[in-house]
Scaffold this active site. Structure first.
Site, mmCIF file in Angstrom:
data_model
loop_
_atom_site.group_PDB
_atom_site.id
_atom_site.type_symbol
_atom_site.label_atom_id
_atom_site.label_comp_id
_atom_site.label_asym_id
_atom_site.label_seq_id
_atom_site.Cartn_x
_atom_site.Cartn_y
_atom_site.Cartn_z
ATOM 1 N N THR A 37 0.827 -1.204 0.000
ATOM 2 C CA THR A 37 0.000 0.000 0.000
ATOM 3 C C THR A 37 0.859 1.251 0.000
ATOM 4 O O THR A 37 2.085 1.192 -0.084
ATOM 5 C CB THR A 37 -0.969 -0.030 1.194
ATOM 6 O OG1 THR A 37 -0.235 -0.214 2.403
ATOM 7 C CG2 THR A 37 -1.964 -1.183 1.049
ATOM 8 N N HIS A 38 0.221 2.395 0.079
ATOM 9 C CA HIS A 38 0.842 3.689 -0.217
ATOM 10 C C HIS A 38 2.154 3.905 0.519
ATOM 11 O O HIS A 38 2.269 3.695 1.717
ATOM 12 C CB HIS A 38 -0.122 4.830 0.128
ATOM 13 C CG HIS A 38 -0.480 4.879 1.589
ATOM 14 N ND1 HIS A 38 0.283 5.551 2.519
ATOM 15 C CD2 HIS A 38 -1.503 4.338 2.269
ATOM 16 C CE1 HIS A 38 -0.258 5.437 3.708
ATOM 17 N NE2 HIS A 38 -1.347 4.691 3.600
#
Length: 214
Positions: A137-138
């Site tokens: 994820t980010h």
């Protein structure tokens, strides 16, 4: 280049071969391995040509390191470099169903299998292995030679150090750092930083031993 040679007669090599077929790779796929018992045999449906030292001479072949442990991949990359293999000979194997957003990057020589997800601003280094259904994820950073096994999930802004190994279905909390050469056991839940070279297991994960892993 017309061919693809995978280094290491491993389960990972079989999976990488399957992806190469899906990608309609132009040339033949073959394997090299230092285990003399494999020479002249088929690994799955892929021929094993001989030792790793053959690789620099296969001048029309791209190269992918297909050993499961990042430390092994790093040692072989060093060995092949000393034998004269140019870095541009390395290829990546990215499953065709993976969506790679413009803010994300996967480095040369890496393998990413089916179901891998990268959301935003994810940086994956060189010779990294992402097994099926890994979720990044980010802001995640995965350094060179790291291995993330099937089902691993990283929260945002996680940093995975060089040649670290994260076992199947492990989860890592956002903002955590996994040190270089560290190992996280399968199914573990990591809530705090894992120092370099340590092995952590459990829910929540705790250290069980120290010492840098090759």
């Amino acid at each position: 280049m017309s061919g693809l040679v995978l280094v290491g007669a491993s389960g990972l090599a079989r999976e990488a071969t399957a992806v190469a077929v899906l990608m309609n790779h132009d040339g033949p796929v073959s394997i090299v391995d230092d285990n003399t018992a494999t020479w002249g045999t088929l690994h799955g449906l892929t021929p094993v040509l001989g030792s790793v030292d053959l690789v620099p001479g296969l001048v029309d072949h791209e190269v992918v390191l297909a050993m499961g442990r990042g430390g092994h991949r790093r040692r072989v990359a060093t060995r092949l470099g000393m034998l004269g293999l140019a870095p541009e000979r390395y290829a990546s194997i990215i499953h065709p169903r993976i969506v790679l957003p413009g803010s994300c990057h996967i480095g040369t020589g890496s393998i990413a299998l089916d179901g891998v997800v990268l959301t935003a601003d994810v940086e994956v280094g060189e010779h990294v292995v992402l097994m099926p259904h890994v979720t990044l994820t980010h802001g995640d950073v995965v350094e060179d030679y790291a291995t993330l096994c099937a089902g691993v999930s990283l929260g945002g802004d996680v940093h995975v150090g060089e040649a670290a190994y994260i076992g199947m279905n492990a989860s890592v909390r956002q903002g955590v750092r996994i040190g270089a050469g560290a190992t996280v056991g399968m199914g573990s839940v990591v809530l705090s930083d894992v120092p370099a070279g340590q092995t952590w297991v459990g829910v929540p994960a705790r250290p069980i031993r120290t010492g840098v892993l090759a």
